[in-house]
Design a protein around this motif. Structure first.
Motif, PDB file in Angstrom:
ATOM      1  N   ARG A 263      10.662  21.194  11.483  1.00  0.00           N
ATOM      2  CA  ARG A 263       9.868  20.453  12.470  1.00  0.00           C
ATOM      3  C   ARG A 263      10.758  19.650  13.422  1.00  0.00           C
ATOM      4  O   ARG A 263      10.507  19.612  14.625  1.00  0.00           O
ATOM      5  CB  ARG A 263       8.894  19.526  11.737  1.00  0.00           C
ATOM      6  CG  ARG A 263       8.049  18.687  12.632  1.00  0.00           C
ATOM      7  CD  ARG A 263       6.934  19.521  13.218  1.00  0.00           C
ATOM      8  NE  ARG A 263       6.097  18.655  14.043  1.00  0.00           N
ATOM      9  CZ  ARG A 263       5.606  19.001  15.200  1.00  0.00           C
ATOM     10  NH1 ARG A 263       5.822  20.194  15.679  1.00  0.00           N
ATOM     11  NH2 ARG A 263       4.857  18.190  15.877  1.00  0.00           N
ATOM     12  N   ASP A 264      11.804  18.981  12.905  1.00  0.00           N
ATOM     13  CA  ASP A 264      12.678  18.164  13.756  1.00  0.00           C
ATOM     14  C   ASP A 264      13.413  19.011  14.795  1.00  0.00           C
ATOM     15  O   ASP A 264      13.534  18.617  15.962  1.00  0.00           O
ATOM     16  CB  ASP A 264      13.688  17.394  12.896  1.00  0.00           C
ATOM     17  CG  ASP A 264      13.009  16.369  11.990  1.00  0.00           C
ATOM     18  OD1 ASP A 264      11.904  15.899  12.371  1.00  0.00           O
ATOM     19  OD2 ASP A 264      13.568  16.054  10.921  1.00  0.00           O
ATOM     20  N   GLU A 265      13.907  20.160  14.366  1.00  0.00           N
ATOM     21  CA  GLU A 265      14.596  21.045  15.310  1.00  0.00           C
ATOM     22  C   GLU A 265      13.627  21.580  16.362  1.00  0.00           C
ATOM     23  O   GLU A 265      13.978  21.708  17.538  1.00  0.00           O
ATOM     24  CB  GLU A 265      15.254  22.209  14.570  1.00  0.00           C
ATOM     25  CG  GLU A 265      16.471  21.818  13.772  1.00  0.00           C
ATOM     26  CD  GLU A 265      17.036  22.993  13.007  1.00  0.00           C
ATOM     27  OE1 GLU A 265      16.263  23.924  12.680  1.00  0.00           O
ATOM     28  OE2 GLU A 265      18.237  22.988  12.727  1.00  0.00           O
ATOM     29  N   SER A 266      12.411  21.878  15.941  1.00  0.00           N
ATOM     30  CA  SER A 266      11.400  22.370  16.873  1.00  0.00           C
ATOM     31  C   SER A 266      11.083  21.318  17.933  1.00  0.00           C
ATOM     32  O   SER A 266      10.983  21.635  19.123  1.00  0.00           O
ATOM     33  CB  SER A 266      10.133  22.749  16.104  1.00  0.00           C
ATOM     34  OG  SER A 266       9.136  23.177  16.972  1.00  0.00           O
ATOM     35  N   VAL A 267      10.948  20.074  17.516  1.00  0.00           N
ATOM     36  CA  VAL A 267      10.691  18.978  18.457  1.00  0.00           C
ATOM     37  C   VAL A 267      11.880  18.804  19.395  1.00  0.00           C
ATOM     38  O   VAL A 267      11.704  18.581  20.603  1.00  0.00           O
ATOM     39  CB  VAL A 267      10.369  17.677  17.695  1.00  0.00           C
ATOM     40  CG1 VAL A 267      10.350  16.477  18.624  1.00  0.00           C
ATOM     41  CG2 VAL A 267       9.037  17.806  16.977  1.00  0.00           C
ATOM     42  N   ALA A 268      13.094  18.935  18.871  1.00  0.00           N
ATOM     43  CA  ALA A 268      14.289  18.808  19.716  1.00  0.00           C
ATOM     44  C   ALA A 268      14.327  19.916  20.773  1.00  0.00           C
ATOM     45  O   ALA A 268      14.673  19.662  21.925  1.00  0.00           O
ATOM     46  CB  ALA A 268      15.549  18.852  18.849  1.00  0.00           C
ATOM     47  N   PHE A 269      13.970  21.141  20.390  1.00  0.00           N
ATOM     48  CA  PHE A 269      13.906  22.234  21.354  1.00  0.00           C
ATOM     49  C   PHE A 269      12.858  21.954  22.421  1.00  0.00           C
ATOM     50  O   PHE A 269      13.070  22.233  23.595  1.00  0.00           O
ATOM     51  CB  PHE A 269      13.580  23.559  20.653  1.00  0.00           C
ATOM     52  CG  PHE A 269      14.786  24.295  20.146  1.00  0.00           C
ATOM     53  CD1 PHE A 269      15.594  25.011  21.010  1.00  0.00           C
ATOM     54  CD2 PHE A 269      15.099  24.292  18.799  1.00  0.00           C
ATOM     55  CE1 PHE A 269      16.697  25.698  20.553  1.00  0.00           C
ATOM     56  CE2 PHE A 269      16.199  24.977  18.330  1.00  0.00           C
ATOM     57  CZ  PHE A 269      17.000  25.679  19.203  1.00  0.00           C
ATOM     58  N   GLN A 270      11.710  21.398  22.005  1.00  0.00           N
ATOM     59  CA  GLN A 270      10.649  21.095  22.970  1.00  0.00           C
ATOM     60  C   GLN A 270      11.067  19.985  23.924  1.00  0.00           C
ATOM     61  O   GLN A 270      10.795  20.050  25.116  1.00  0.00           O
ATOM     62  CB  GLN A 270       9.365  20.699  22.233  1.00  0.00           C
ATOM     63  CG  GLN A 270       8.709  21.866  21.548  1.00  0.00           C
ATOM     64  CD  GLN A 270       7.513  21.441  20.706  1.00  0.00           C
ATOM     65  OE1 GLN A 270       7.257  20.271  20.501  1.00  0.00           O
ATOM     66  NE2 GLN A 270       6.780  22.425  20.198  1.00  0.00           N
ATOM     67  N   LYS A 271      11.732  18.954  23.424  1.00  0.00           N
ATOM     68  CA  LYS A 271      12.147  17.835  24.272  1.00  0.00           C
ATOM     69  C   LYS A 271      13.195  18.249  25.298  1.00  0.00           C
ATOM     70  O   LYS A 271      13.215  17.738  26.412  1.00  0.00           O
ATOM     71  CB  LYS A 271      12.693  16.691  23.424  1.00  0.00           C
ATOM     72  CG  LYS A 271      11.626  15.899  22.717  1.00  0.00           C
ATOM     73  CD  LYS A 271      12.228  14.755  21.938  1.00  0.00           C
ATOM     74  CE  LYS A 271      11.154  13.964  21.226  1.00  0.00           C
ATOM     75  NZ  LYS A 271      11.745  12.876  20.423  1.00  0.00           N
TER      76      LYS A 271
END
Length: 155
Positions: A11-19
């Motif tokens: 989830r954290d990596e996914s949020v980082a990709f989105q940001k």
């Protein structure tokens, strides 16, 4: 990543990709399907397969690929457009970009009319319309610019 599987990303990596705005790298989109189809067509012609065998091979591989990955509107649109263009090439006909997009859109809407409300469907076809508008404007202006440059260079 070739199949659009995002289960290996937490989830954290996914949020980082989105940001950072690069989440689209993880998603299989129409561009990927088109590039894959172009590569397969090139490979078939490089192996000196006839246009019929190349078309059949490409159709089977594209159908299998779309069946395995997510069946979202951009992916289906790109696969349908590639199939329509291949069918045109097989029958020695030239298809226009907007005509093949319209046929793909109609087929998708016949299969699932509620796709019309989906923003992914709308944006996918809007992007095709914008690309076609820019390409046609530049393409039709190109011969005039070239002839003007030739006339200017001749004087």
């Amino acid at each position: 990543m070739l199949l659009g599987d995002r289960s290996f990303i937490d989830r954290d990596e996914s949020v980082a990709f989105q940001k950072t705005g690069v989440f689209h790298v993880l998603v299989v989109a129409g561009l990927h399907v088109g590039a894959f189809a172009l590569f397969l067509f090139w490979l078939g012609r490089r192996l000196r397969l006839s246009i019929g065998w190349t078309t059949l091979l490409l159709f089977l591989v594209l159908t299998s690929y779309v069946a395995v990955i997510e069946q979202r509107p951009p992916v289906l649109r790109a696969a349908l457009m590639a199939t329509i263009v291949l069918g045109g090439a097989y029958s020695f006909r030239r298809l226009e970009l907007l005509n093949s997009a319209a046929i793909a859109g109609l087929l998708l809407l016949i299969a699932s009319p509620l796709e019309l409300r989906d923003s992914s469907f709308q944006l996918s076809f809007l992007s095709i319309a914008c690309i076609a508008g820019v390409a046609f404007r530049g393409w039709t202006a190109l011969p005039n610019r070239m002839s003007a440059a030739c006339v200017a260079g001749a004087t």
